[in-house]
Design a protein around this motif. Structure first.
Motif, PDB file in Angstrom:
ATOM      1  N   THR A  25     -10.204   5.295  -4.408  1.00  0.00           N
ATOM      2  CA  THR A  25     -10.569   5.734  -5.753  1.00  0.00           C
ATOM      3  C   THR A  25     -11.953   6.382  -5.683  1.00  0.00           C
ATOM      4  O   THR A  25     -12.822   5.931  -4.937  1.00  0.00           O
ATOM      5  N   HIS A  36      -0.186  -1.855  -3.020  1.00  0.00           N
ATOM      6  CA  HIS A  36       0.520  -2.016  -1.748  1.00  0.00           C
ATOM      7  C   HIS A  36       0.375  -3.458  -1.273  1.00  0.00           C
ATOM      8  O   HIS A  36      -0.367  -4.251  -1.862  1.00  0.00           O
ATOM      9  N   MET A  74      -8.523  -0.577   1.005  1.00  0.00           N
ATOM     10  CA  MET A  74      -8.885   0.088  -0.250  1.00  0.00           C
ATOM     11  C   MET A  74     -10.303   0.638  -0.134  1.00  0.00           C
ATOM     12  O   MET A  74     -11.222  -0.080   0.255  1.00  0.00           O
ATOM     13  N   THR A 108      -2.850   3.123   2.400  1.00  0.00           N
ATOM     14  CA  THR A 108      -4.128   2.754   1.784  1.00  0.00           C
ATOM     15  C   THR A 108      -4.397   3.608   0.544  1.00  0.00           C
ATOM     16  O   THR A 108      -3.768   4.647   0.346  1.00  0.00           O
ATOM     17  N   ILE A 109      -5.338   3.110  -0.265  1.00  0.00           N
ATOM     18  CA  ILE A 109      -5.666   3.760  -1.532  1.00  0.00           C
ATOM     19  C   ILE A 109      -7.165   4.017  -1.587  1.00  0.00           C
ATOM     20  O   ILE A 109      -7.959   3.163  -1.181  1.00  0.00           O
ATOM     21  N   ARG A 139      -3.526   8.330  -2.684  1.00  0.00           N
ATOM     22  CA  ARG A 139      -2.681   7.463  -1.882  1.00  0.00           C
ATOM     23  C   ARG A 139      -2.523   8.112  -0.510  1.00  0.00           C
ATOM     24  O   ARG A 139      -2.239   9.301  -0.403  1.00  0.00           O
ATOM     25  N   THR A 185      -7.613   9.057  -7.883  1.00  0.00           N
ATOM     26  CA  THR A 185      -6.980   8.067  -7.017  1.00  0.00           C
ATOM     27  C   THR A 185      -6.161   8.783  -5.953  1.00  0.00           C
ATOM     28  O   THR A 185      -5.370   9.666  -6.273  1.00  0.00           O
ATOM     29  N   LEU A 208      -1.474   1.916  -8.849  1.00  0.00           N
ATOM     30  CA  LEU A 208      -1.027   2.076  -7.462  1.00  0.00           C
ATOM     31  C   LEU A 208      -1.238   0.725  -6.781  1.00  0.00           C
ATOM     32  O   LEU A 208      -2.212   0.037  -7.079  1.00  0.00           O
TER      33      LEU A 208
END
Lengths: 341, 341, 341, 341
Positions: B230, D201, B151, B227-228, B222, B220, D199
């Motif tokens: 922000t 994971h 993240m 993985t993400i 993706r 945000t 979101l």
């Protein structure tokens, strides 16, 4: 569980006495606080009421005479410490005594001899040894995280000087305030002081100068093992209570910072700021006061050595006396000049 | 040594162009700045005088026609970028171009095709990749210091919005400002964006709202690898330029803070404070601007791939367009909706 | 613009000389570096080639004889400083000279007299005064941000001792290293030293002890205005270059920390860590070296007083000599014992 | 003083129940803990013994039937919360209940209706509101230190996931863990959530994926007043318990950091490091647990509103349910879709 509780009495119901009363009654299961004595009966009574202590009285001799009492906490004015220790020892009580032991070595030696003869335990209230930050420094030394200790720097400053009336009887900056730092230096360097050099001034502090004391001091200690400690004291740090330590070793250094009431950082057009550190010793060292009592109770109940001995209390006074002489005579003063070691 | 110098010309003598001129003439030995072109002749002339550039002219076609010039730096307004790249490529010049490549993908695709055909190099000015702090984050990822990236959080805020006149032609927050963060997220996560969700508002910023733009945004992303990221943007951080990144990995996390003009901490009765971070991008990212030029010059002279490609420039625009659509249609938008990938 | 350029020559093409050459040729527009002299011709030549200096020679007298040269930078070994200043002054050249001026006061007094007679300018290379952090401390004092200065603590430690061969001719810790801190204390407290007390040891450093020098020192300075400074030196801080200052004033305190290559904080199962500070003076004080030259060039061209005078250079040597005597004789040494003031 | 003591019973003698027992018996003078009930009689008995509680029993109905008991603390498993609240309300007892209220809104609505009818007080265990750091953020908002709140970012990560058996009945990440952050966002922004986008994971966490839960999540909340909050969750932060908040306002920002067991910084050849933050919620939020009970006791005794209401408990569950739907349906979900508001 009752069988394991140490029965104690409190002598002196002032600020620090009441702090101990609170810790004894709420934080330490293995102790029972039976009585509180204070020459000012109102103080003793209000303390007893606040902390649910069964008995209070104006005369400490009453609690010394009580066969139920196994140990006493001496939190009365410094001038009474040595005599109270002696009498308590004669009465067969273990003693926890606030610092400093006394303002002169003769009284101390007599008190320590009485303790020795009586075979009771005596612990001195150098609470800072129990602070999580300074313990972490000591741990780093013991575990070899920074190698061989070489140079120590202690910053120790109060937010504001005590009232002039107190200053007059305090014994002076070194005996009243730096004494904690002398003990800290010995605790962290695990060696004995050989020589003391002190510089001080009272710039901007006419009231302190008027009672013959100093407001700001830089003290240098040379230790038997060759290491050096410098101490920076102030009676008035306008930004609050400043309590830090930095230790250089051959493999690294460790520094501990002040403790803050919160971690907030505020950024605005004027800068990035945080609130001031915890304001004074009651807040800053709260946990350490509880921990030193815990250690005392355990040392007595389990018959183990106390973590801060009468010897520790005596030496810190000797260093303070050497610092006073150094300031007066403007030269480095060997510790053996002021005390047999 | 002369033989190894890349001969370049500068197109656009505004703020960022002059910064590059300074770096080219003082910091990068392997380059020679032959000429500067700016539609405003006075700007070109003053730039030439200040940095000792031999030639200046109002028409960029002059420098493109100069056979001595091997590469150009495109620092003109965004609306001209794509066309200039195309023409420069036709003229056989390597190109360093400021971000964003353009505000629409068609113009970009055409320019990239021209570059491809001409076989010249094209580097996009995502200077933040060259900042010591963000490079350290990338290094931590590459060296496995924090394990598998999971993240990412980027904080990217300007001290104050640009003038309304600029806002009108800026392409909007995402194309003008967040585009740097989109590139940073790809750079640090080493993966491609699959989907974008954007929320934004203009609370307290009527001027920005009036031109149809937003002042504060949370985007945000993706990524294809799961993985993400922000991103927290603001056109107005009252405390200054706020540029931070935090990356959580399976074995640890790494966070980089703002950069300050000094390390001073001032403690007084009001708190503990420090001066504000470096005020804006010229100060904060000064070194990274020099480093990206250095990298461009080396890539051309040594015929190695440029560190930030036209492809990188194109994708960041595509993400910005997806963010715009997400904001408008209030739903997560797959990147493939706005661009073939 | 040419008319405004100061024409200088460099004497000494070692590490610090080359650093100055780089700054003179890339960072300071108002100067032109005409020649470089070094007894080792290869050093002079390679320096000239690297920085595009037109002329190089093995004999400094050549550059002193050159009527074009208006000023010289003395970056040769300390033992030559005083003589070179004298000869340069005779030749009518302004002088920038590295610290220390010399290892004895007689040579210094003779050099300063020559400068006085010739009416040229002399600036000493106490570059740390130009560091953004220490300037911020000075600014806090000047703007009254911390009230009246009371106590200063300087931490100044090198990552590792120089080679033994250098140690032998360095003049010892106080003249070689602490001299910067003596100057810093005077700079920040804006007062003169009255007395010096020094403690030192060489624990764990047999090589340093063998050449008769010390590795770790604590120096206490008492100033004419009553303030006190303590300095903590080490030749070997295993964690790198440690350069900090802390100043307590009547209304607050200011502390400056080390400078780091990045702001990254890495958290993993072992703790929270950051990379080490900038490793040594070339990195840590890079900007300040450029700034001191800038100031010298401007002082000459604009005929203003230099910011660091020969007097400043002389006093720092005197303090170092007093510290040496204090260490030897184990007592506080008044500065007037070693020098007329 | 006895007359002012609230008489309470504890239902549930697990980890959190025992923590409350400790605080009730040592930290809060105005309360008396009469009894403890736990379906597992051994747990109830050992808790009673450790904290000196007079009575223990296996059936909570016994304590609800006791007319002496004025209030109960519900610390049993989540699945029993709603029913226990209802029965306690019928019995006329005030209730302090751990979070979450329940995993579905119907049960909650029924419980809240019972509380309403009975006219008793109900406080939910969102202890973080009482943490000194988060309170400082709230204070900054209330006192206008940062102007109008605009964007909030919450980092909330556990050191390691709970056992799989617990995960199965936990209700999922949002109801079990993020629920604290939903409450925190409402507390700090003083507005209501309008819409939720989530979101998530389970990279690197096959065990969590196997039970159908997620390990890492980024949740974006849009509030009625236009502000935005982003939440970054992780079930596994290898470096420990990570609990931070950052709030951007129109006039500044405020950020709170993790809390550390000490302030020590250790510098050695590998870097500068500190020990990990306090490891988990028992240590990190110890004080806040005591403070929430204190507030509950005072609210009941002084008949004032509780600081965290059943309504607060209900809304946080609703937000969690909306987050679950958002994750499932991959779209922003308005709160009114999952609950009447």
């Amino acid at each position: 569980m009752t069988a394991e509780q140490l029965k104690v009495a409190l002598i002196g119901a002032g600020r620090i006495g009441r702090l101990h009363a609170r810790h004894l009654t709420t934080r330490i299961p293995r102790v029972r606080l039976l009585a509180v004595a204070d020459a000012c009966l109102e103080a003793a009574e209000s303390c007893a009421r606040e902390y649910g202590i069964a008995r209070y009285c104006p005369d400490y001799r009453e609690v010394l005479a009580d066969p139920q009492v196994e140990a006493v906490l001496v939190c009365s004015p410094t001038s009474t410490h040595a005599r109270l220790i002696e009498e308590a020892a004669h009465a067969g009580k273990h003693v926890f005594c606030e610092k400093p032991l006394a303002l002169d070595l003769q009284a101390i030696d007599q008190a320590l001899a009485a303790v020795e003869r009586a075979g009771v335990k005596l612990q001195i209230g150098f609470n800072r040894r129990f602070d999580a930050n300074f313990r972490r420094v000591r741990q780093a030394v013991e575990q070899g995280e920074i190698g061989l200790p070489l140079m120590l720097h202690i910053t120790s400053r109060d937010p504001a000087p005590p009232p002039v009336d107190y200053l007059r009887v305090s014994g002076g900056l070194f005996l009243d305030m730096t004494i904690h730092d002398f003990d800290m230096a010995r605790f962290l360097l695990a060696s004995e002081v050989e020589e003391v050099f002190a510089l001080a001034h009272s710039l901007n502090e006419p009231e302190i100068a008027m009672v013959g004391d100093v407001a700001h001091a830089a003290v240098t200690l040379r230790f038997v093992n060759g290491t050096i400690a410098t101490i920076s004291n102030s009676r008035r740090a306008s930004y609050g209570y400043d309590q830090r330590v930095e230790l250089l070793g051959s493999e690294g250094s460790i520094a501990v910072d002040n403790v803050y009431p919160n971690t907030a950082l505020i950024s605005d057009r004027h800068g990035v700021r945080r609130d001031l550190p915890l304001p004074f010793f009651m807040e800053r060292y709260g946990e350490s006061f509880a921990a030193e009592l815990q250690a005392f109770v355990e040392a007595v109940l389990d018959n183990r050595p106390v973590p801060v001995s009468g010897h520790d209390g005596r030496i810190s006074v000797a260093i303070a006396l050497a610092a006073q002489r150094s300031l007066l005579e403007h030269r480095p003063v060997p510790l053996r000049e002021v005390a047999w070691m």
